[in-house]
Design an enzyme around this catalytic site. Structure first.
Site, PDB file in Angstrom:
ATOM      1  N   GLU A 171     -11.964   5.663   4.791  1.00 49.13           N
ATOM      2  CA  GLU A 171     -11.392   6.561   5.800  1.00 49.13           C
ATOM      3  C   GLU A 171     -12.395   6.781   6.936  1.00 49.13           C
ATOM      4  OE1 GLU A 171      -8.403   7.440   6.041  1.00 49.13           O
ATOM      5  OE2 GLU A 171      -7.516   7.419   4.041  1.00 49.13           O
ATOM      6  N   TRP A 180      -5.295   2.009  10.224  1.00 48.64           N
ATOM      7  CA  TRP A 180      -5.546   1.852   8.798  1.00 48.64           C
ATOM      8  C   TRP A 180      -5.321   0.420   8.343  1.00 48.64           C
ATOM      9  CZ3 TRP A 180      -8.395   3.620   5.243  1.00 48.64           C
ATOM     10  CH2 TRP A 180      -8.128   3.373   3.900  1.00 48.64           C
ATOM     11  N   TYR A 193       0.837  -1.197   0.000  1.00 51.97           N
ATOM     12  CA  TYR A 193       0.000   0.000   0.000  1.00 51.97           C
ATOM     13  C   TYR A 193       0.877   1.254   0.000  1.00 51.97           C
ATOM     14  CZ  TYR A 193      -3.222   3.563   1.722  1.00 51.97           C
ATOM     15  OH  TYR A 193      -3.942   4.719   1.875  1.00 51.97           O
TER      16      TYR A 193
END
Length: 200
Positions: A51, A59, A29
């Site tokens: 988000e 995350w 990522y």
């Protein structure tokens, strides 16, 4: 955080922003997505939705469930999600592959409805709305993770604009996380291989 942890060298020999750690998916990522310009209403709807689900969590928790989210939310196609009804909410609340939070699920559906009935009808749609808040590039790259802001005047303005049109679950911090992940800002710090790759 000490400078020694601002950049970490992994077993592949690459130095990365210290938040990446040793998780292979996090590395991918960081290397391929974080800080890369992202355009398109569907793609930005997905990022904004994820988000929002990330709020209060790490995350990586969301990233590990991203494919589950995509399956559950029809690939984040705004028109498809906008058509979800209470039976879909029940289905999502029973889906262990996602974060089962009713308020966030209902907000995602409401945001999709807003997108297809209002924002997508405006010139440029969500893409234009988000990207017009992109700040000018920094004169110098940040040197430490501690220098990374939680929000900026631009993310405050973006959150305010989204809220003004009715978007749910977005604040300045969430808006700044979107700016980082969607490439409105490049927050790879000095010493990270991506910082070198994207300089000049």
């Amino acid at each position: 955080m000490s400078p020694a942890h601002d950049v970490r060298v992994a077993d592949d020999g690459r130095a990365r922003c210290g938040w990446v750690g040793d998780d292979a998916e996090y590395r991918r990522y960081h290397d391929e997505e974080w800080g890369v310009a992202l355009h398109g209403d569907r793609a930005l709807f997905e990022k904004l939705s994820l988000e929002a689900f990330q709020s209060g969590l790490s995350w990586i928790t969301i990233l590990r469930r991203r494919e589950g989210f995509r399956r559950a939310f029809a690939g984040f196609d705004p028109a498809a999600v906008a058509a979800f009804d209470e039976s879909d909410v029940a289905r999502l609340l029973a889906d262990e592959s996602i974060i089962r939070n009713r308020a966030k699920i209902e907000a995602t559906i409401a945001n999709a409805q807003l997108l297809v009935t209002h924002i997508a009808l405006e010139p440029g749609g969500l893409d234009e709305l988000v990207w017009r808040h992109a700040p000018a590039p920094r004169a110098t790259r940040l040197a430490q993770l501690a220098d990374l802001p939680a929000s900026t005047p631009e993310s405050v303005a973006l959150a305010r604009t989204l809220k003004a049109v009715g978007w749910r679950f977005v604040g300045p911090t969430t808006a700044y996380a979107l700016m980082q992940s969607a490439g409105l800002v490049d927050d790879h710090i000095v010493g990270c291989w991506r910082a070198t790759a994207t300089t000049g």
